[in-house]
Each structure stands twice: as C-alpha cells, then as structure tokens.
Write a protein that holds these residues in place. Sequence first.
Motif, PDB file in Angstrom:
ATOM      1  N   TYR A 255      -3.772   3.794  -1.402  1.00 52.91           N
ATOM      2  CA  TYR A 255      -3.843   2.831  -2.284  1.00 52.91           C
ATOM      3  C   TYR A 255      -3.336   1.555  -2.000  1.00 52.91           C
ATOM      4  N   TYR A 256      -4.200   0.395  -1.907  1.00 56.16           N
ATOM      5  CA  TYR A 256      -3.948  -0.882  -1.542  1.00 56.16           C
ATOM      6  C   TYR A 256      -4.035  -1.839  -2.578  1.00 56.16           C
TER       7      TYR A 256
ATOM      8  N   TYR B 225       0.852  -1.166  -0.073  1.00 51.11           N
ATOM      9  CA  TYR B 225      -0.048  -0.047  -0.005  1.00 51.11           C
ATOM     10  C   TYR B 225       1.102   1.189   0.090  1.00 51.11           C
TER      11      TYR B 225
END
Length: 340
Positions: free
Chosen positions: A230-231, A157
Amino acid sequence: MKKFKKVFSLILCISLILSCFSGCGVKSEKKIIRISHSQAETHPEHLGLLKFKEYVEEKLGDKYEVQIFPNEILGSQTKAIELTQTGAIDFVIAGTPNLEIFADVYEVFSMPYLFTSEKAYHEAMNDTEYMNQVYASTDETGVRVLTWYNAGSRSFYAKTPIRKPEDLKGLKIRVQQSPASVKMANAFGAAASPMSFGEVYTAIQQGVIDGAENNELALTSNKHGEVAKYYSYNKHQMVPDVMIGNLKFLNSLSDEEMKVFEEAARISTEVELEEWDKQVEEAKQIAQNEMGVEFIDVDIQAFKDKVKTVQQEMLEENSDIRDLYDHIQTYNDKYAEEEK
C-alpha cells in the motif's frame, strides 16, 4: 548474503584506502575517481553518474578514470561520507539528512511540506548562485556538495493501507536518519525507526517495521513493493540527494579541471532529472500491475495539519535554516501565484 555483503564491503574499503597510500608515489598513472551510491545500476542517479564519467573521461581521460560503485557496495551513505572525508573515495551520493551533522542548514530539507510544488522545488534547487553558498557550508568538515539530484516526493508505504493520518498511529515506520524526520513521523502518530536504506526490505519482510516512506522507485528498484502493498500519496517531503566531494581533491584541481568536473556534475543532474520522470511512471505501472501495490490518493491537507507545528519548532530551534527557508518561500509564493 547480508553478512557476505558486509565482509565484501569491508575488504573493498580497506583495499581502497591502501591503494590511496600506495598510489601516492606513482606519477604516470591516471588518478582513479571513486564514486559511491546506494542505488541500483538502472536508477536515474546511476545513469546520471554514467554521463558524469563519460564527460570527465572525454575531457580529462589522460589524467582521470571514473569508477562508480552502486548498491552500497562501499557501505551505507553515512559510511561512504566518512570515506569521502578521508579521501579514500572521492564522491558519494547521499540524501541531505546525512549532511545535517556537518552543517545545520541542511536540516531544512527534512522539514515536512517545505516545498508547495515540484516546480518550486526544482527552481529553488537550480538556483546555482544561491545553492553554492549552501554547498560551501560544509567546507570546514572536508567535504563540499557539487550538485543535486531529484529524489521525488516522499510518501508512506506499508503492509496495511494508510488513508488518513490516524492510520499511522502505532505503526513502526522507517525514516531517514534525521532528527526532523523522526519528529515528523512521531507527529503523525507513528513510531519513527531510523535505519540504513539497505536494511529496509528485510526489516519490512521480517516485521521489524511496518512500512517506510520514500518515492515510487523504492517499490521497484529496491523491490519494497514485494513486501509493502500500500502506497499512500501524502507527499510529506521533497528531499534532494546530493553529490558530495572530497574538498582536498576538489581544491587540488586546476581552474580548467574544476570547470570540467562542475560541468560534468551539471550534466549528470540534467540526465537524472529526465530519467526520473520516465522511471516514476514506469515504476507505478510495474508496482501496480506486476507487484500488486495499491496506490492511494489521500487528503494531503489532513496530513499537513498534523505536522504544522513541526515547521515552527524547527525554525525556532535552528536559526541556521531561516535564510534558506525564506529563500525557498519566494519560489513557493511565485508558483502559488501562477496556480491562482
């Protein structure tokens, strides 16, 4: 705040050590069992430890009182393992990479894509007869593992989206303090940045690193979703956490007492596994809907291809992992057949 936490931790550690010495001559008092871990009080591991405490005190409450110290109050996992070695504390929950310096066999868990499915991972770790041999490998260092906890699948992430391996190029990514994890991140093209888990939030926030790799709970329990939006589900590792005990204390227990502690450990794992599945789903919802995190599905095979040489290098460089690696493959093969 960070400075205060370090000072508080130092004072508490000193008081624990002093209490160990001062309590030696007191025969009538209960022994305080101290357990350190790095997670929040709502984390599945903490909830599992509450059951551990409940069971031990129910069976042996006239002799033992269990105290749980979360949030790295007693220091980082590495420091807490050192305190467990000395007997200043009795147990610590830590990731297996922290045990690599104590026994080479634990390096296998840092191997990228070691397990091919969660079913294979869980069944291999629940093979108690085999794993007890692994757990005893650290005896000469003064510590022994009692049980394992699910820490899920680890994925990347970051502040920017990672949709393919090439997106990692040049990114400074926090990894666990393990040579294998460093090799893995570098093979992806990232700049591996090992550091204590408790430092990750601030490091991302201040731009010291661009992201990290962990399970979904890190986004919510540790608030990393506030600074990394953001993963990416590349699922490169399934690395268990383990309960590490002071061997001198464990050896001091009678057979009956040891059975109580072993059963308490087993129950704590059972509770943690149940809570884990619930909390992962909750964490995804919270991260997505309240923190604005985007979850990205990726082509996992593309990521596997980038690190396929890392597995072979590890097997060639560390013969101590071969037997456990081969044992794990029997479970990988079993579930590969079932999925056909």
